[in-house]
Scaffold this motif. Structure first.
Motif, mmCIF file in Angstrom:
data_model
loop_
_atom_site.group_PDB
_atom_site.id
_atom_site.type_symbol
_atom_site.label_atom_id
_atom_site.label_comp_id
_atom_site.label_asym_id
_atom_site.label_seq_id
_atom_site.Cartn_x
_atom_site.Cartn_y
_atom_site.Cartn_z
ATOM 1 N N MET A 1 47.797 44.619 46.050
ATOM 2 C CA MET A 1 47.622 43.502 45.114
ATOM 3 C C MET A 1 47.476 44.051 43.702
ATOM 4 S SD MET A 1 44.650 41.225 46.918
ATOM 5 C CE MET A 1 44.849 40.400 48.493
ATOM 6 N N GLY A 2 47.844 43.248 42.724
ATOM 7 C CA GLY A 2 47.462 43.560 41.364
ATOM 8 C C GLY A 2 45.956 43.376 41.220
ATOM 9 N N TRP A 3 45.364 44.025 40.214
ATOM 10 C CA TRP A 3 43.915 43.913 40.058
ATOM 11 C C TRP A 3 43.477 42.466 39.856
ATOM 12 C CZ3 TRP A 3 39.826 46.248 41.503
ATOM 13 C CH2 TRP A 3 38.585 45.950 40.928
ATOM 14 N N ASP A 4 44.298 41.663 39.183
ATOM 15 C CA ASP A 4 43.948 40.255 39.000
ATOM 16 C C ASP A 4 43.814 39.545 40.334
ATOM 17 O OD1 ASP A 4 46.712 40.465 39.478
ATOM 18 O OD2 ASP A 4 47.145 38.627 38.373
ATOM 19 N N ALA A 5 44.650 39.917 41.295
ATOM 20 C CA ALA A 5 44.573 39.308 42.623
ATOM 21 C C ALA A 5 43.334 39.799 43.375
ATOM 22 C CB ALA A 5 45.833 39.608 43.423
ATOM 23 N N VAL A 6 42.983 41.071 43.206
ATOM 24 C CA VAL A 6 41.762 41.590 43.834
ATOM 25 C C VAL A 6 40.547 40.823 43.309
ATOM 26 C CG1 VAL A 6 40.290 43.607 44.177
ATOM 27 C CG2 VAL A 6 42.780 43.874 44.144
#
Length: 217
Positions: free
Chosen positions: A117-122
């Motif tokens: 995942m991108g960090w925004d998704a994490v």
């Protein structure tokens, strides 16, 4: 043909041994990112006292459903559409009389998701889990993680590089950043279990007070 992941086949038993301990009293568990469906069927079969709810993005549902159909288990739910970045897709508040999706869960599990995942998704995953879990519920996150900013093995460092080549938003996450994010969402790190192939199981508990990052690591 059912999808097959050799990684899932390799790690399912060691993961199960941890889940048997921490989900011993759980009744309803949401799996974030069910992928091929192998883990879901294996864990539901070996944890008959709980209901295992699968989820993933829609394109993965056919494969998951094939595994569920072949298993013919009563304690596993067909996948719900869940992109963690879409708040309206989180199960809380949804009405489903059969599986009570509107009811909160006392367990959440996710394997090999945080690094793809991108960090925004994490960030959104932890926000959603913090809202979804009952008090004292558990979130168990499996995968490779750096320790205090350092890779735990040369193979993990190489894997991190390969992830960045695929997508600059991917990558192995630092445990300090993960724990800090958890703390902001009422999740406290209660265990950090070493797993085969340089992976780890981070176990978080939902609580009203989350300790500082320093005291949690």
């Amino acid at each position: 043909m059912k999808p097959f992941s050799q990684a899932c086949e390799n790690n399912k038993q060691p993961i199960l041994e941890v889940l048997k301990n921490y989900f011993a009293k759980a009744s309803r568990v949401l799996e974030i990112g069910s992928g091929s469906g192998q883990h879901a069927v294996f864990f539901a079969k070996n944890l008959p006292g709980l209901f295992w709810q699968t989820s993933d993005q829609v394109q993965f549902h056919p494969g998951i459903n094939l595994w569920i159909a072949d298993a013919a288990l009563d304690n596993i739910g067909k996948p719900i559409a869940l992109d963690v970045r879409q708040k309206e897709q989180w199960p809380a508040g949804k009405q489903d009389n059969k599986h009570n999706l509107g009811t909160k869960f006392d367990g959440v599990f996710s394997a090999n998701t945080a690094h793809i995942m991108g960090w925004d998704a994490v960030v959104e995953m932890f926000r959603g889990v913090g809202c979804l879990l009952l008090d004292n519920g558990l979130f168990i996150l499996y995968g490779p993680f750096n320790r205090n900013g350092e890779f735990t093995s040369p193979s993990n460092q190489k894997f991190h590089g390969s992830l960045l080549c695929q997508d600059s938003q991917m990558g192995i996450r630092d445990d300090r950043a993960i724990v800090a994010l958890a703390n902001r969402n009422q999740l406290s790190l209660i265990d950090d279990v070493a797993m085969p192939a340089n992976n780890r199981m981070l176990v978080f508990s939902k609580c009203f007070y989350a300790p500082s990052v320093k005291s949690a690591l």
